[in-house]
Each structure stands twice: as structure tokens, then as C-alpha cells.
Design an enzyme around this catalytic site. Structure first.
Site, PDB file in Angstrom:
ATOM      1  N   GLY A  80       0.544  -1.185  -0.077  1.00 32.66           N
ATOM      2  CA  GLY A  80       0.346   0.084  -0.326  1.00 32.66           C
ATOM      3  C   GLY A  80       0.802   1.333   0.100  1.00 32.66           C
ATOM      4  O   GLY A  80       2.174   1.294   0.177  1.00 32.66           O
ATOM      5  N   GLN A 103       3.255  10.133   0.819  1.00 32.89           N
ATOM      6  CA  GLN A 103       4.342   9.691   0.990  1.00 32.89           C
ATOM      7  C   GLN A 103       5.653   9.438   0.139  1.00 32.89           C
ATOM      8  O   GLN A 103       6.267   8.732  -0.203  1.00 32.89           O
ATOM      9  CB  GLN A 103       4.665   8.089   1.734  1.00 32.89           C
ATOM     10  CG  GLN A 103       3.353   7.210   2.009  1.00 32.89           C
ATOM     11  CD  GLN A 103       3.670   5.650   2.368  1.00 32.89           C
ATOM     12  OE1 GLN A 103       2.382   5.119   2.678  1.00 32.89           O
ATOM     13  NE2 GLN A 103       4.208   4.784   3.407  1.00 32.89           N
ATOM     14  N   CYS A 117       5.461   0.122   7.919  1.00 29.82           N
ATOM     15  CA  CYS A 117       5.060   0.548   6.649  1.00 29.82           C
ATOM     16  C   CYS A 117       6.380   2.178   5.746  1.00 29.82           C
ATOM     17  O   CYS A 117       7.965   1.945   6.124  1.00 29.82           O
ATOM     18  CB  CYS A 117       4.708   2.094   7.175  1.00 29.82           C
ATOM     19  SG  CYS A 117       4.319   3.768   6.663  1.00 29.82           S
ATOM     20  N   LEU A 118       6.169   1.951   4.409  1.00 32.99           N
ATOM     21  CA  LEU A 118       7.574   2.068   4.075  1.00 32.99           C
ATOM     22  C   LEU A 118       8.344   3.348   3.864  1.00 32.99           C
ATOM     23  O   LEU A 118       9.394   3.827   4.034  1.00 32.99           O
ATOM     24  CB  LEU A 118       7.489   2.172   2.073  1.00 32.99           C
ATOM     25  CG  LEU A 118       6.718   1.215   1.490  1.00 32.99           C
ATOM     26  CD1 LEU A 118       6.239   1.531   0.079  1.00 32.99           C
ATOM     27  CD2 LEU A 118       7.709  -0.150   1.379  1.00 32.99           C
ATOM     28  N   HIS A 162      -4.676   2.277   6.730  1.00 31.25           N
ATOM     29  CA  HIS A 162      -3.393   2.281   7.144  1.00 31.25           C
ATOM     30  C   HIS A 162      -3.174   3.469   6.274  1.00 31.25           C
ATOM     31  O   HIS A 162      -2.629   4.395   6.707  1.00 31.25           O
ATOM     32  CB  HIS A 162      -2.400   0.928   7.108  1.00 31.25           C
ATOM     33  CG  HIS A 162      -0.816   1.526   7.068  1.00 31.25           C
ATOM     34  ND1 HIS A 162      -0.192   0.647   8.298  1.00 31.25           N
ATOM     35  CD2 HIS A 162      -0.535   2.270   6.451  1.00 31.25           C
ATOM     36  CE1 HIS A 162       1.439   1.616   7.467  1.00 31.25           C
ATOM     37  NE2 HIS A 162       1.252   2.610   6.866  1.00 31.25           N
ATOM     38  N   GLU A 163      -3.290   3.432   5.209  1.00 30.86           N
ATOM     39  CA  GLU A 163      -3.428   4.242   4.229  1.00 30.86           C
ATOM     40  C   GLU A 163      -3.898   5.967   4.035  1.00 30.86           C
ATOM     41  O   GLU A 163      -4.184   6.845   4.065  1.00 30.86           O
ATOM     42  CB  GLU A 163      -3.671   3.724   2.592  1.00 30.86           C
ATOM     43  CG  GLU A 163      -2.797   2.870   2.388  1.00 30.86           C
ATOM     44  CD  GLU A 163      -1.182   3.121   2.726  1.00 30.86           C
ATOM     45  OE1 GLU A 163      -0.971   3.431   2.323  1.00 30.86           O
ATOM     46  OE2 GLU A 163      -1.143   1.604   2.918  1.00 30.86           O
ATOM     47  N   HIS A 177      -2.664   8.279   6.864  1.00 36.21           N
ATOM     48  CA  HIS A 177      -2.088   9.022   5.843  1.00 36.21           C
ATOM     49  C   HIS A 177      -2.323   9.723   5.303  1.00 36.21           C
ATOM     50  O   HIS A 177      -1.480  10.636   5.546  1.00 36.21           O
ATOM     51  CB  HIS A 177      -1.246   8.440   5.085  1.00 36.21           C
ATOM     52  CG  HIS A 177       0.378   6.744   5.027  1.00 36.21           C
ATOM     53  ND1 HIS A 177       1.273   7.447   6.126  1.00 36.21           N
ATOM     54  CD2 HIS A 177       0.411   5.877   5.265  1.00 36.21           C
ATOM     55  CE1 HIS A 177       2.204   6.707   6.385  1.00 36.21           C
ATOM     56  NE2 HIS A 177       1.090   5.480   5.581  1.00 36.21           N
TER      57      HIS A 177
END
Ligand code: NI
Length: 170
Positions: free
Chosen positions: A46, A51, A94-95, A136-137, A140
Site C-alpha cells: 500500500g 509518502q 510502513c515504507l 493504514h493508507e 496517511h
């Protein structure tokens, strides 16, 4: 399409509420294409536009289910319109916080509405890993990271370790 630079914890854009997209245009679709390239290159499931440094309400997910089945979605202006009462715990990463993973509690089921890359209304009834990834996204897009879903004690401990490992090079 192209890879974009993934912003890491500490970048201001990760903490700002992202701005709604007024019109879904070719620019939006280019952003989404680049986000998929960037996510696959980084090995994520994701990614949210902030990000990659773009403060717009756009997210993508590519969540494996079982066997060959995958859930691939790109959503513009996504909103969680329903969340079930039942929660479960699972490990998240998380990236934007590479190397840090922790167990997060979230609702098992959510319904998300938004627009497709063609600007058409989309409604997704998700559960399990897909529901988790979408939450989660969407977080963000509100400047929220998964570490914010942990107790302050645990968060601080993890962040201290994470910063130390980052200083160690790599
Ligand atoms: Ni993330």
C-alpha cells in the site's frame, strides 16, 4: 511512469492532512501510475500520495489474499464510511518507517468509498488484510502513521530504537 522518492518519518508532508482532489485528471492518473511503480519497487502492499511528497488524497493498495488472488485498488478522496466493532491485531510496517514493525489493533471490516482513477464512484467492502491496508493508507491522508496507533510508551521505545539504527548507517 516513474519512480518517486519515498518520504521517510521526519518529513513534514507525512504529518500534514492531504488535500482533496477536485478533478480526477491525467495528472492524477500519472501520480497513481508512479505510485504503483514506486510501491512495487519498494516491495510494499500500500502507498499514500503524501509518502511520495504529494499532499493529495490518493491511495493505492495491492493486497494478496490467497493463492493467486489479489486486491488491487487506486482510490481518490477515499473515506471510511463504516467500520465494524470487531477488531483484531496484526503486524504492520510502513515504507516511510523502514525496518520498524509492530502489532496494531484495528477494525476487521471497513467500507471505503471514493473515486476510481476514471473519476467513477467506488465502494469497497473490505475485511482482513485489505481492510487493514486501507485503514493504514487512509490514516496517511490525515497525517497519521501506524506508530500513532500504539501506546505512547511503546511508540517512544520503538522510535528510539529506530533512530538509533538509522544513525548506525544503512
Ligand atoms: Ni505506511
Amino acid at each position: 511512469m516513474a519512480l518517486r522518492e519515498i518520504r521517510i518519518l521526519g518529513a513534514r508532508v507525512l504529518r500534514e492532512p492531504a488535500v482533496p482532489v477536485e478533478d480526477v485528471t491525467d495528472e492524477t492518473r500519472r501520480l497513481i501510475g508512479d505510485m504503483f511503480d514506486t510501491m512495487y519497487d519498494a516491495g510494499g502492499i500500500g502507498l499514500a500520495a503524501p509518502q511520495v511528497g504529494v499532499s493529495r488524497r490518493v491511495l493505492i493498495v495491492d493486497v494478496p489474499e490467497e493463492e493467486e488472488k489479489r486486491h488491487v485498488h487506486a482510490l481518490v478522496n477515499p473515506v471510511i464510511v463504516e467500520a465494524g466493532r470487531t477488531t483484531d491485531k496484526a503486524t504492520e510496517g510502513c515504507l516511510s518507517i523502514p525496518g520498524l514493525e509492530e502489532t496494531v489493533t484495528r477494525p476487521v471490516r471497513v467500507t471505503v468509498e471514493g473515486l476510481s482513477p476514471d473519476g467513477e464512484p467506488v465502494r469497497i467492502e473490505a475485511e482482513g488484510l485489505l481492510a487493514r491496508a486501507l485503514q493504514h493508507e487512509v490514516d496517511h491522508l490525515d497525517g497519521i502513521l501506524f506508530i500513532d496507533r500504539l501506546s505512547p510508551l511503546k511508540r517512544n521505545m520503538l522510535l528510539r530504537k529506530w533512530r538509533k539504527s538509522r544513525r548506525g548507517g544503512k
